[in-house]
Design a protein around this motif. Sequence first.
Motif, PDB file in Angstrom:
ATOM      1  N   ASP A 173       9.703  49.663   6.657  1.00 20.96           N
ATOM      2  CA  ASP A 173       8.272  49.376   7.396  1.00 20.96           C
ATOM      3  C   ASP A 173       7.360  50.571   6.765  1.00 20.96           C
ATOM      4  O   ASP A 173       6.124  50.320   6.309  1.00 20.96           O
ATOM      5  CB  ASP A 173       8.219  48.984   8.591  1.00 20.96           C
ATOM      6  CG  ASP A 173       8.505  47.638   8.943  1.00 20.96           C
ATOM      7  OD1 ASP A 173       8.881  46.876   7.881  1.00 20.96           O
ATOM      8  OD2 ASP A 173       9.099  47.366  10.008  1.00 20.96           O
ATOM      9  N   ASN A 174       7.998  51.621   6.768  1.00 21.76           N
ATOM     10  CA  ASN A 174       6.887  52.814   6.513  1.00 21.76           C
ATOM     11  C   ASN A 174       6.714  52.930   5.011  1.00 21.76           C
ATOM     12  O   ASN A 174       5.804  53.449   4.463  1.00 21.76           O
ATOM     13  CB  ASN A 174       7.706  54.184   7.081  1.00 21.76           C
ATOM     14  CG  ASN A 174       7.472  54.196   8.699  1.00 21.76           C
ATOM     15  OD1 ASN A 174       6.692  53.748   9.100  1.00 21.76           O
ATOM     16  ND2 ASN A 174       8.500  54.965   8.906  1.00 21.76           N
ATOM     17  N   MET A 175       7.650  52.458   4.213  1.00 25.56           N
ATOM     18  CA  MET A 175       7.797  52.862   2.944  1.00 25.56           C
ATOM     19  C   MET A 175       7.182  51.669   2.012  1.00 25.56           C
ATOM     20  O   MET A 175       6.395  51.937   0.776  1.00 25.56           O
ATOM     21  CB  MET A 175       9.242  52.982   2.334  1.00 25.56           C
ATOM     22  CG  MET A 175       9.870  54.152   2.917  1.00 25.56           C
ATOM     23  SD  MET A 175      11.756  54.504   2.176  1.00 25.56           S
ATOM     24  CE  MET A 175      11.325  55.464   0.971  1.00 25.56           C
ATOM     25  N   THR A 176       7.240  50.353   2.413  1.00 21.95           N
ATOM     26  CA  THR A 176       6.842  49.258   1.441  1.00 21.95           C
ATOM     27  C   THR A 176       5.307  49.245   1.206  1.00 21.95           C
ATOM     28  O   THR A 176       5.069  48.782   0.331  1.00 21.95           O
ATOM     29  CB  THR A 176       7.256  47.927   2.028  1.00 21.95           C
ATOM     30  OG1 THR A 176       6.939  47.748   3.418  1.00 21.95           O
ATOM     31  CG2 THR A 176       8.852  47.426   1.786  1.00 21.95           C
ATOM     32  N   GLY A 177       4.521  49.673   2.120  1.00 22.43           N
ATOM     33  CA  GLY A 177       3.154  49.891   1.881  1.00 22.43           C
ATOM     34  C   GLY A 177       2.685  51.072   0.974  1.00 22.43           C
ATOM     35  O   GLY A 177       1.603  50.938   0.550  1.00 22.43           O
ATOM     36  N   LYS A 178       3.537  51.916   0.961  1.00 18.61           N
ATOM     37  CA  LYS A 178       3.455  53.159   0.104  1.00 18.61           C
ATOM     38  C   LYS A 178       3.890  53.111  -1.396  1.00 18.61           C
ATOM     39  O   LYS A 178       3.276  53.384  -2.482  1.00 18.61           O
ATOM     40  CB  LYS A 178       3.814  54.355   0.826  1.00 18.61           C
ATOM     41  CG  LYS A 178       3.437  54.687   2.012  1.00 18.61           C
ATOM     42  CD  LYS A 178       3.786  55.942   2.557  1.00 18.61           C
ATOM     43  CE  LYS A 178       3.586  55.919   4.045  1.00 18.61           C
ATOM     44  NZ  LYS A 178       4.647  56.642   4.825  1.00 18.61           N
ATOM     45  N   ILE A 179       5.322  52.618  -1.657  1.00 13.47           N
ATOM     46  CA  ILE A 179       5.877  52.639  -2.900  1.00 13.47           C
ATOM     47  C   ILE A 179       6.654  51.417  -2.984  1.00 13.47           C
ATOM     48  O   ILE A 179       6.891  50.767  -2.060  1.00 13.47           O
ATOM     49  CB  ILE A 179       6.942  53.686  -3.202  1.00 13.47           C
ATOM     50  CG1 ILE A 179       7.920  53.640  -1.978  1.00 13.47           C
ATOM     51  CG2 ILE A 179       6.318  55.221  -3.050  1.00 13.47           C
ATOM     52  CD1 ILE A 179       9.346  54.709  -2.226  1.00 13.47           C
ATOM     53  N   PRO A 180       6.652  50.718  -4.535  1.00  8.71           N
ATOM     54  CA  PRO A 180       7.575  49.539  -4.632  1.00  8.71           C
ATOM     55  C   PRO A 180       8.983  49.585  -4.094  1.00  8.71           C
ATOM     56  O   PRO A 180       9.488  50.804  -4.316  1.00  8.71           O
ATOM     57  CB  PRO A 180       7.205  49.299  -6.017  1.00  8.71           C
ATOM     58  CG  PRO A 180       6.732  50.397  -6.515  1.00  8.71           C
ATOM     59  CD  PRO A 180       6.210  51.585  -5.596  1.00  8.71           C
TER      60      PRO A 180
END
Length: 335
Positions: A263-270
């Motif tokens: 959840d933390n990563m998907t908004g920032k990187i593919p």
Amino acid sequence: MTLPTVRLFLLGGTITMTKAPGENKALTSSSGVVPVVNADDLCRAVPGLDQVARLVARTDHMIASGNLNFQHAFDLAAEIQQTAQTGDTDGFVIIQGTDTLEEMAFILDCLLDIRQPVVVTGAMRSPAELSADGPANIMAAVTCAACKAIGRAGVVVVMNDEIHSAAFVTKAHTASIGAFQSPNIGPIGHLAEGQPYLLSVPVQGPKFALSASADIPKVALIKAAFGDDAFLLNMVEKSDCQGLVIEAFGAGHLPESYLAALDNMTGKIPVILCSRTGAGHIYQHTYGYKGAEMDLIRRGMVPSGIYNGLQSRLLLTLLLMSGASHNEIEKTFVI
Ligand code: ASP
């Protein structure tokens, strides 16, 4: 009769490896085999090769394929693309170690847009072993590179008298001379009595016109495992990687321990969702539990379609280099 002109680039690998003369300590720390045999000597060891093509052979590197990188692939692709446009070459052969051969073939297939055959080969057994497969693989590869029809198939891998599409092939055995397999479609052709037969032509994948000097983004690749508490994923989350590929269970499933970091990563990187099984499509609409494909896609993961983990990492790297949007990334993966 004029023979077709085939250019051969040697990068190294088992096919070139034998004991270093005089146990050269600069080449090896043990008595094992190391890259020694150059392109000219390799070709000379194949009886009848000069009857198949006018060969222009060059030794580019003498390294194990685990040391090849994106720069090698970009340099090679740029040279092949340019040479192909001059029209003085009928086909290309790349010889390298088998350990990363599928990845080199896949990148070249993404970077090259030419009509001439491009064939990648290597050997599972060194010249020092009984029944070394290098000479037969070189003969088969040059024969395919000299055959105009093979150019329709995109980049191909020729090993063990089988022709595989670079889009599907994978190294599936540590030692067998039949190590190269295409789990989703099988070989697209073969050689019989020394003649190449192309039996099917796969759908062409995405093409990228990228330059060799562009920065190479960092894309991490991790594999989910039984009882996984996501400690590796948590380390990747803290890293500066620009993309992530996860080889998930089955048709695209991860343990709940992964969800917070995802959840933390998907908004920032593919973050690409592919399967650790090695064949078949990632599902999108079947399983509804937490950590199943429907949940993961809702959380922003991109299903990889039919691409495996290694391919997804390469494809995402090229997409990031080309400045693709999230939407374009999704469209490229869902095949
Ligand atoms: N370690 C070797 C390499 O990939 C193995 C091989 O050539 O097959 O270079």
